[in-house]
Design a protein around this motif. Sequence first.
Motif, PDB file in Angstrom:
ATOM      1  N   PRO A  34      38.026  52.450  32.539  1.00  0.00           N
ATOM      2  CA  PRO A  34      39.252  53.167  32.153  1.00  0.00           C
ATOM      3  C   PRO A  34      40.310  52.185  31.652  1.00  0.00           C
ATOM      4  N   ALA A  35      41.239  52.696  30.878  1.00  0.00           N
ATOM      5  CA  ALA A  35      42.242  51.846  30.227  1.00  0.00           C
ATOM      6  C   ALA A  35      43.001  50.967  31.216  1.00  0.00           C
ATOM      7  N   ALA A  36      43.403  51.491  32.351  1.00  0.00           N
ATOM      8  CA  ALA A  36      44.167  50.704  33.333  1.00  0.00           C
ATOM      9  C   ALA A  36      43.343  49.546  33.876  1.00  0.00           C
ATOM     10  N   VAL A  37      42.071  49.784  34.130  1.00  0.00           N
ATOM     11  CA  VAL A  37      41.180  48.730  34.630  1.00  0.00           C
ATOM     12  C   VAL A  37      40.988  47.672  33.550  1.00  0.00           C
ATOM     13  N   ARG A  38      40.745  48.120  32.315  1.00  0.00           N
ATOM     14  CA  ARG A  38      40.569  47.169  31.199  1.00  0.00           C
ATOM     15  C   ARG A  38      41.814  46.320  31.024  1.00  0.00           C
ATOM     16  N   ALA A  39      42.971  46.974  31.042  1.00  0.00           N
ATOM     17  CA  ALA A  39      44.227  46.237  30.855  1.00  0.00           C
ATOM     18  C   ALA A  39      44.420  45.209  31.956  1.00  0.00           C
ATOM     19  N   GLN A  44      44.337  39.527  33.540  1.00  0.00           N
ATOM     20  CA  GLN A  44      43.875  38.421  34.390  1.00  0.00           C
ATOM     21  C   GLN A  44      43.232  37.324  33.544  1.00  0.00           C
ATOM     22  N   LEU A  45      42.403  37.719  32.588  1.00  0.00           N
ATOM     23  CA  LEU A  45      41.759  36.739  31.709  1.00  0.00           C
ATOM     24  C   LEU A  45      42.806  35.961  30.912  1.00  0.00           C
ATOM     25  N   LEU A  46      43.749  36.685  30.326  1.00  0.00           N
ATOM     26  CA  LEU A  46      44.774  36.023  29.523  1.00  0.00           C
ATOM     27  C   LEU A  46      45.669  35.119  30.365  1.00  0.00           C
ATOM     28  N   ASP A  47      45.921  35.486  31.616  1.00  0.00           N
ATOM     29  CA  ASP A  47      46.717  34.633  32.501  1.00  0.00           C
ATOM     30  C   ASP A  47      46.019  33.299  32.750  1.00  0.00           C
ATOM     31  N   GLU A  48      44.701  33.306  32.805  1.00  0.00           N
ATOM     32  CA  GLU A  48      43.920  32.086  33.056  1.00  0.00           C
ATOM     33  C   GLU A  48      43.597  31.321  31.773  1.00  0.00           C
ATOM     34  N   TRP A  49      43.752  31.971  30.630  1.00  0.00           N
ATOM     35  CA  TRP A  49      43.292  31.409  29.365  1.00  0.00           C
ATOM     36  C   TRP A  49      43.848  30.020  29.040  1.00  0.00           C
ATOM     37  N   PRO A  50      45.163  29.781  29.171  1.00  0.00           N
ATOM     38  CA  PRO A  50      45.663  28.438  28.823  1.00  0.00           C
ATOM     39  C   PRO A  50      44.988  27.323  29.628  1.00  0.00           C
ATOM     40  N   THR A  51      44.808  27.544  30.920  1.00  0.00           N
ATOM     41  CA  THR A  51      44.155  26.538  31.759  1.00  0.00           C
ATOM     42  C   THR A  51      42.697  26.370  31.359  1.00  0.00           C
ATOM     43  N   LEU A  52      42.012  27.482  31.157  1.00  0.00           N
ATOM     44  CA  LEU A  52      40.601  27.414  30.756  1.00  0.00           C
ATOM     45  C   LEU A  52      40.456  26.713  29.413  1.00  0.00           C
TER      46      LEU A  52
END
Length: 107
Positions: A34-39, A44-52
């Motif tokens: 569902p949209a809320a889960v995807r968002a 979460q992925l985007l929050d970790e992206w700079p470090t990754l």
Amino acid sequence: MVPKGASVDKSGSERDEEVEALLEAIKALGSTEPAAVRARQLTQLLDEWPTLHSEVRALRQEAVAEMKNDGMSLRAIAAELAISFGRVRDILQGVTKRPKKDDAQQP
């Protein structure tokens, strides 16, 4: 001919099976829930992206340095990785971005 376990990316270069699996997992985050889960998952992925991104860049720099230390020339490394000689040099020096031509001309 593409080796077993590899695919081809948009530029026509071979893509490793592990890289393909990672990219497919990222794409799957945007598809079935569902949209809320995807968002939430994508946030979460985007929050970790700079470090990754920084960690992946450092791992690549280490791998390229190892290739050079093993006796490969910068041109041989460039050919192996299908990137330019200048990009290999930049990777070894830790250069992450080059200024755009328009940016370099502005005072």
